[in-house]
Design a protein around this motif. Structure first.
Motif, PDB file in Angstrom:
ATOM      1  N   ILE A 207       0.986  -1.045  -0.055  1.00 53.66           N
ATOM      2  CA  ILE A 207       0.022   0.057   0.063  1.00 53.66           C
ATOM      3  C   ILE A 207       0.986   1.218  -0.062  1.00 53.66           C
ATOM      4  O   ILE A 207       1.766   1.298   0.858  1.00 53.66           O
ATOM      5  CB  ILE A 207      -0.961  -0.010   1.357  1.00 53.66           C
ATOM      6  N   ILE A 208       0.897   1.954  -0.915  1.00 53.44           N
ATOM      7  CA  ILE A 208       1.543   3.445  -0.947  1.00 53.44           C
ATOM      8  C   ILE A 208       0.712   4.611  -1.104  1.00 53.44           C
ATOM      9  O   ILE A 208      -0.454   4.526  -1.338  1.00 53.44           O
ATOM     10  CB  ILE A 208       2.432   3.311  -2.264  1.00 53.44           C
ATOM     11  N   ASN A 209       1.250   5.588  -0.494  1.00 62.87           N
ATOM     12  CA  ASN A 209       0.580   7.002  -0.701  1.00 62.87           C
ATOM     13  C   ASN A 209       1.591   8.020  -1.111  1.00 62.87           C
ATOM     14  O   ASN A 209       2.743   7.855  -1.164  1.00 62.87           O
ATOM     15  CB  ASN A 209       0.219   7.181   0.748  1.00 62.87           C
ATOM     16  N   ILE A 210       0.970   8.965  -1.556  1.00 64.28           N
ATOM     17  CA  ILE A 210       1.671  10.131  -1.982  1.00 64.28           C
ATOM     18  C   ILE A 210       1.369  11.474  -1.113  1.00 64.28           C
ATOM     19  O   ILE A 210       0.121  11.745  -0.911  1.00 64.28           O
ATOM     20  CB  ILE A 210       1.662  10.530  -3.613  1.00 64.28           C
ATOM     21  N   HIS A 211       2.316  12.068  -0.665  1.00 63.32           N
ATOM     22  CA  HIS A 211       2.034  13.205   0.307  1.00 63.32           C
ATOM     23  C   HIS A 211       2.707  14.669  -0.001  1.00 63.32           C
ATOM     24  O   HIS A 211       3.951  14.340  -0.641  1.00 63.32           O
ATOM     25  CB  HIS A 211       2.643  12.823   1.846  1.00 63.32           C
ATOM     26  N   PRO A 212       2.122  15.756  -0.104  1.00 65.71           N
ATOM     27  CA  PRO A 212       2.619  16.670  -1.014  1.00 65.71           C
ATOM     28  C   PRO A 212       3.556  17.677   0.101  1.00 65.71           C
ATOM     29  O   PRO A 212       3.461  18.629   0.044  1.00 65.71           O
ATOM     30  CB  PRO A 212       1.450  17.599  -1.214  1.00 65.71           C
ATOM     31  N   SER A 213       4.748  16.864   0.547  1.00 68.30           N
ATOM     32  CA  SER A 213       5.787  17.505   1.279  1.00 68.30           C
ATOM     33  C   SER A 213       6.748  16.735   1.437  1.00 68.30           C
ATOM     34  O   SER A 213       6.497  15.362   1.287  1.00 68.30           O
ATOM     35  CB  SER A 213       5.448  17.941   3.009  1.00 68.30           C
ATOM     36  N   LEU A 214       7.855  17.382   1.816  1.00 72.84           N
ATOM     37  CA  LEU A 214       9.100  16.342   2.103  1.00 72.84           C
ATOM     38  C   LEU A 214       9.108  15.914   3.460  1.00 72.84           C
ATOM     39  O   LEU A 214       9.333  16.401   4.395  1.00 72.84           O
ATOM     40  CB  LEU A 214      10.367  17.090   1.989  1.00 72.84           C
TER      41      LEU A 214
ATOM     42  N   ASP B 129       1.503   8.800   7.576  1.00 74.05           N
ATOM     43  CA  ASP B 129       2.538   9.445   6.795  1.00 74.05           C
ATOM     44  C   ASP B 129       4.001   8.946   7.418  1.00 74.05           C
ATOM     45  O   ASP B 129       4.717   9.787   7.138  1.00 74.05           O
ATOM     46  CB  ASP B 129       2.407  10.942   6.809  1.00 74.05           C
ATOM     47  N   GLY B 130       3.750   8.124   8.150  1.00 77.36           N
ATOM     48  CA  GLY B 130       5.153   7.450   8.707  1.00 77.36           C
ATOM     49  C   GLY B 130       5.879   6.358   8.241  1.00 77.36           C
ATOM     50  O   GLY B 130       7.052   6.053   8.701  1.00 77.36           O
ATOM     51  N   GLY B 131       5.239   5.682   7.220  1.00 80.96           N
ATOM     52  CA  GLY B 131       5.778   4.451   6.489  1.00 80.96           C
ATOM     53  C   GLY B 131       7.073   4.812   5.951  1.00 80.96           C
ATOM     54  O   GLY B 131       7.489   5.972   5.414  1.00 80.96           O
ATOM     55  N   GLN B 132       8.007   3.877   5.606  1.00 76.09           N
ATOM     56  CA  GLN B 132       9.266   3.744   4.865  1.00 76.09           C
ATOM     57  C   GLN B 132       9.068   4.615   3.641  1.00 76.09           C
ATOM     58  O   GLN B 132       8.159   4.351   3.002  1.00 76.09           O
ATOM     59  CB  GLN B 132       9.830   2.633   4.717  1.00 76.09           C
ATOM     60  N   ILE B 133       9.955   5.545   3.457  1.00 74.98           N
ATOM     61  CA  ILE B 133       9.707   6.357   2.040  1.00 74.98           C
ATOM     62  C   ILE B 133      10.525   5.588   0.953  1.00 74.98           C
ATOM     63  O   ILE B 133      11.339   4.968   1.306  1.00 74.98           O
ATOM     64  CB  ILE B 133      10.855   7.533   2.275  1.00 74.98           C
ATOM     65  N   ILE B 134       9.642   5.726  -0.105  1.00 70.81           N
ATOM     66  CA  ILE B 134       9.989   5.064  -1.258  1.00 70.81           C
ATOM     67  C   ILE B 134      10.871   6.006  -2.395  1.00 70.81           C
ATOM     68  O   ILE B 134      11.805   5.802  -2.817  1.00 70.81           O
ATOM     69  CB  ILE B 134       8.945   4.498  -2.193  1.00 70.81           C
TER      70      ILE B 134
ATOM     71  N   SER C 157       9.812  22.934  -0.978  1.00 70.50           N
ATOM     72  CA  SER C 157       8.934  21.751  -0.350  1.00 70.50           C
ATOM     73  C   SER C 157       9.107  20.541  -1.369  1.00 70.50           C
ATOM     74  O   SER C 157      10.241  20.266  -1.902  1.00 70.50           O
ATOM     75  CB  SER C 157       7.561  22.223  -0.163  1.00 70.50           C
ATOM     76  N   GLY C 158       8.118  19.759  -1.611  1.00 68.61           N
ATOM     77  CA  GLY C 158       8.093  18.694  -2.463  1.00 68.61           C
ATOM     78  C   GLY C 158       7.290  17.536  -2.331  1.00 68.61           C
ATOM     79  O   GLY C 158       5.760  17.976  -1.806  1.00 68.61           O
ATOM     80  N   LEU C 159       7.537  16.537  -2.663  1.00 68.08           N
ATOM     81  CA  LEU C 159       6.465  15.349  -2.588  1.00 68.08           C
ATOM     82  C   LEU C 159       7.090  14.103  -1.932  1.00 68.08           C
ATOM     83  O   LEU C 159       8.540  13.953  -2.215  1.00 68.08           O
ATOM     84  CB  LEU C 159       6.053  15.098  -3.847  1.00 68.08           C
ATOM     85  N   THR C 160       6.464  13.474  -1.252  1.00 65.66           N
ATOM     86  CA  THR C 160       7.009  12.179  -0.910  1.00 65.66           C
ATOM     87  C   THR C 160       6.072  10.798  -1.065  1.00 65.66           C
ATOM     88  O   THR C 160       4.883  10.870  -0.973  1.00 65.66           O
ATOM     89  CB  THR C 160       7.161  12.002   0.797  1.00 65.66           C
ATOM     90  N   ILE C 161       6.802   9.712  -1.643  1.00 65.09           N
ATOM     91  CA  ILE C 161       5.957   8.503  -1.945  1.00 65.09           C
ATOM     92  C   ILE C 161       6.417   7.527  -0.925  1.00 65.09           C
ATOM     93  O   ILE C 161       7.690   7.089  -0.670  1.00 65.09           O
ATOM     94  CB  ILE C 161       6.151   8.010  -3.279  1.00 65.09           C
ATOM     95  N   HIS C 162       5.370   7.051   0.077  1.00 64.08           N
ATOM     96  CA  HIS C 162       5.909   6.156   1.065  1.00 64.08           C
ATOM     97  C   HIS C 162       4.771   4.969   1.231  1.00 64.08           C
ATOM     98  O   HIS C 162       3.637   5.070   0.896  1.00 64.08           O
ATOM     99  CB  HIS C 162       6.021   7.043   2.419  1.00 64.08           C
TER     100      HIS C 162
END
Ligand code: GRF
Length: 206
Positions: free
Chosen positions: A108-115, A149-154, A137-142
């Motif tokens: 299961i993956i999510n995209i979050h609009p910040s670093l 929003d705390g799972g391992q960053i991909i 700023s940026g984006l994180t897929i994890h």
């Protein structure tokens, strides 16, 4: 070999979902979208699904006093479709069911609009970053875990927002990058998978 089956979970307008559906259609992502699951009957994502002939499943969480039961309903749908990757794209509900999270661990993956971990858990992270005075700023897929929003960053990508006049302008700039990044990462899942090594997941090619 059969294609990776994806389920997208979305609650809103669905621009990330659209970018993914378009990439699948063009063959840029070597997978198939089996279903869109939504918790909002009026989600814009539903119309997008229809225009791409993607099946839609609405899960009515108002029916459940224990919201984990709604998650179990999602799990049933995923199991029945043989889904190999669950993509959260503006899904505004926290996944709480242990049974769902365990069965789809590292799927299961999510995209979050910040670093991340900056502006973790925020539903307006781009505005928060702008108001804070962030120049980048940026984006994180994890991966999705019980820790929001705390799972391992991909994957992460920095976006220069120093020229933005408002938080909304920053959000638009970041969103464009989200669309590009999400489809590339999803395609990488179609070419391999994550396996647990120690307490981390590592990418292994098929
Ligand atoms: C995106 O900004 C994404 O990062 C966040 O929710 C928003 C969804 O937008 N998780 P959309 O519905 O994909 O347009």
């Amino acid at each position: 070999m059969s294609k990776l089956k994806i389920a997208v979970l979305a609650s809103g307008r669905g621009s990330n979902f659209k970018a993914i559906a378009e990439a699948v259609k063009k063959g840029e992502v070597d997978a198939e979208i089996s279903i869109l699951i939504t918790d909002k009957q009026d989600a814009g994502a539903i119309q997008i699904a229809k225009s791409y002939n993607i099946l839609v499943q609405f899960i009515d969480f108002t029916k459940y006093s224990n919201k984990e039961d709604g998650d179990l309903e999602i799990k049933k749908v995923l199991d029945s479709k043989g889904v190999g990757l669950v993509v959260l794209a503006g899904y505004m509900r926290i996944l709480r069911s242990r049974a769902l999270l365990d069965a789809y661990k590292f799927k299961i993956i999510n995209i979050h609009p910040s670093l991340l971990p900056a502006f973790k858990g925020s539903t307006h992270a781009q505005n928060d970053a702008f108001d804070y005075g962030c120049k980048v700023s940026g984006l994180t897929i994890h991966f999705v875990t019980a820790d929001v929003d705390g799972g391992q960053i991909i994957y992460q990508e920095a976006v220069d927002i120093s020229d933005c006049k408002t938080g909304s302008e920053a959000a638009v700039k970041i969103l464009k990058k989200e669309h590009e990044a999400y489809k590339k990462i999803i395609d990488s899942f179609s070419k391999g998978k994550y396996e647990i090594k120690g307490n981390r997941a590592e990418f292994v090619r098929n």
